[in-house]
Design a protein around this motif. Sequence first.
Motif, PDB file in Angstrom:
ATOM      1  N   TRP A  59       7.067  11.863  71.881  1.00 59.90           N
ATOM      2  CA  TRP A  59       6.176  11.411  70.811  1.00 59.90           C
ATOM      3  C   TRP A  59       4.822  12.124  70.900  1.00 59.90           C
ATOM      4  CZ3 TRP A  59       2.655   6.681  71.037  1.00 59.90           C
ATOM      5  CH2 TRP A  59       2.143   6.361  69.777  1.00 59.90           C
ATOM      6  N   LYS A  63       3.149  15.078  68.192  1.00 57.55           N
ATOM      7  CA  LYS A  63       1.859  15.001  67.517  1.00 57.55           C
ATOM      8  C   LYS A  63       1.197  16.378  67.432  1.00 57.55           C
ATOM      9  CE  LYS A  63       0.818  10.214  68.846  1.00 57.55           C
ATOM     10  NZ  LYS A  63      -0.103   9.339  69.619  1.00 57.55           N
ATOM     11  N   PRO A  67       7.097  17.091  63.561  1.00 57.72           N
ATOM     12  CA  PRO A  67       8.246  16.187  63.602  1.00 57.72           C
ATOM     13  C   PRO A  67       9.592  16.872  63.814  1.00 57.72           C
ATOM     14  CG  PRO A  67       7.537  16.508  61.346  1.00 57.72           C
ATOM     15  CD  PRO A  67       6.534  17.213  62.197  1.00 57.72           C
ATOM     16  N   SER A  82      11.312  13.546  64.784  1.00 59.49           N
ATOM     17  CA  SER A  82      10.395  12.406  64.947  1.00 59.49           C
ATOM     18  C   SER A  82       9.835  11.882  63.632  1.00 59.49           C
ATOM     19  CB  SER A  82       9.230  12.804  65.871  1.00 59.49           C
ATOM     20  OG  SER A  82       9.695  13.311  67.095  1.00 59.49           O
ATOM     21  N   SER A  83      10.467  12.177  62.507  1.00 59.59           N
ATOM     22  CA  SER A  83      10.010  11.637  61.229  1.00 59.59           C
ATOM     23  C   SER A  83      11.210  11.170  60.423  1.00 59.59           C
ATOM     24  CB  SER A  83       9.231  12.687  60.430  1.00 59.59           C
ATOM     25  OG  SER A  83      10.106  13.657  59.893  1.00 59.59           O
ATOM     26  N   ASP A 406       5.255   5.529  63.087  1.00 57.07           N
ATOM     27  CA  ASP A 406       4.669   6.591  62.277  1.00 57.07           C
ATOM     28  C   ASP A 406       3.657   6.002  61.291  1.00 57.07           C
ATOM     29  OD1 ASP A 406       4.056   8.714  60.635  1.00 57.07           O
ATOM     30  OD2 ASP A 406       6.138   9.363  60.362  1.00 57.07           O
TER      31      ASP A 406
END
Length: 503
Positions: A59, A63, A67, A82-83, A406
């Motif tokens: 995670w 950043k 993603p 990650s999205s 998110d």
Amino acid sequence: MALYTTPLWLLLLLFLPLVILAKKIRANRRNKQLPPGPPKLPIIGNLHQIGILTHQSLWQLSKKYGPVMLLQLGGVPTLIVSSAEAAREVLKIHDVDCCSRPPLAGTGKLSYNYLDIAFTPYGEYWRQMRKICVLELFSAKRVQSFQFIREEEVSLMVRWIAQLSSSGSPVDLNEKMLFLTANITCRTSFGKSFRGSGFDSDRFQEMITEAMALLACRYASNFFPSAGWIIDGLTGLHGRLERSFREFDDFYQKVIDDHLESGGMKQDQEDIIDVLLRIERDETEVGTAKLTRDHIKAILMNVFLAGVDTSAITIEWAMTELARNPRVMQKAQDEVRNYVGKKGLVSESDLDQLHFLKMVVKETFRLHPPGVLLIPRETMSNFKLNGYDIYPKTRVHVNVWAIGRDPNIWKDPEEFFPERFIDSSIDFKGQHFELLPFGAGRRVCPAISTGVLMVELALANLLCYFDWKLPDGMKEEDIDVEEAAGQTIRKKFSLKLVPIIHQ
């Protein structure tokens, strides 16, 4: 005597294909649009950047790198998603391109334990096994047939906690929920409760604990497929895994033998072993192979370990968040008690009317999905993702924990606020990629209904029957939410609350 010399034209002819090949390789490298990712070290790649809590490390990296991120974990190229948008691309648009499974660590003499519906590479065998699971083991009719088991076990749990409440001492909810889900899973799978399994109960508990611990281990062979097994052998992990599955093999064989001796149950009273033995007896073909005892044990292993752990973890996290948020706890209790009235325990037929309770469960899945990284997939062909080139044999992790936090999707994402789901169509059954505790696409968990019913029924009765107080001297802000590392993410320290029977 003159030395023989090769004509220059012949040397050029020999090296020309090599020159052309080298130019093609360089051109392909220039033309590749690989996803971004952090710099890597020789041999280990990016492994040094992954902490104990893998999902949190990924995670933080996402950043910075986005993603859709590519890491090199040892010898394995690994795509991190990650999205919600990227998850939709992977799990829906390109589902068929990346719905296989990578080989897992620890495969040995008892390697059948990896041949089940969750871990099998994509192909005809997997399709047929999934059909059996969906149509036979987890159909709506089959799930409904086990309703009386879930209600009986929850009733026993409530009575047990009520007896303990007279002492005024805190109850370890992690321990109680694991015992509850183990009993339900054993009865639906094997026809026997956890306490009546025929094995020494203390030893059986140790078997489960050891299996969960082994699932949490990081195997060198997962990152270095060609040589990591040597390290796993030297560290003793491979031996522990073999011993653990040998014990489970003995247990499964015993319950199978008991079923064969008893002649099985009528079809409307079958447990999961009865169903699988009936399919085997009827010589149902699984693709080109017949369902075997090893296949049956493989499915049982998957059902048992997945069913016990994940539901218990979710209930404990839900009670943790409710204890930290008394307003939400009171609202959920009022709803359950007002609907149920004086009849006592909540039944499954009541659950559809408990709308706020369902929001509490959704919010728990958002903040604390039991499987924070979906079981890894492996790509089977080239495809484009967000404009990046993805190649075969790339491992794919979807970080559902990160998606649930998110800020582009969720307002105040760290806050436990079930009301965010009022008038929201978002659900957790694999159609909405903002909330993916059970995955999506071809690999979506086939036992969603069973798992959710266990969670909702247990939680509703805990809220209906008891008021919950913190131990003396403890405040809401003192309740820790630190996570323990593992395949599934439980609380690092068990939740202990004082139950008071509601008058």
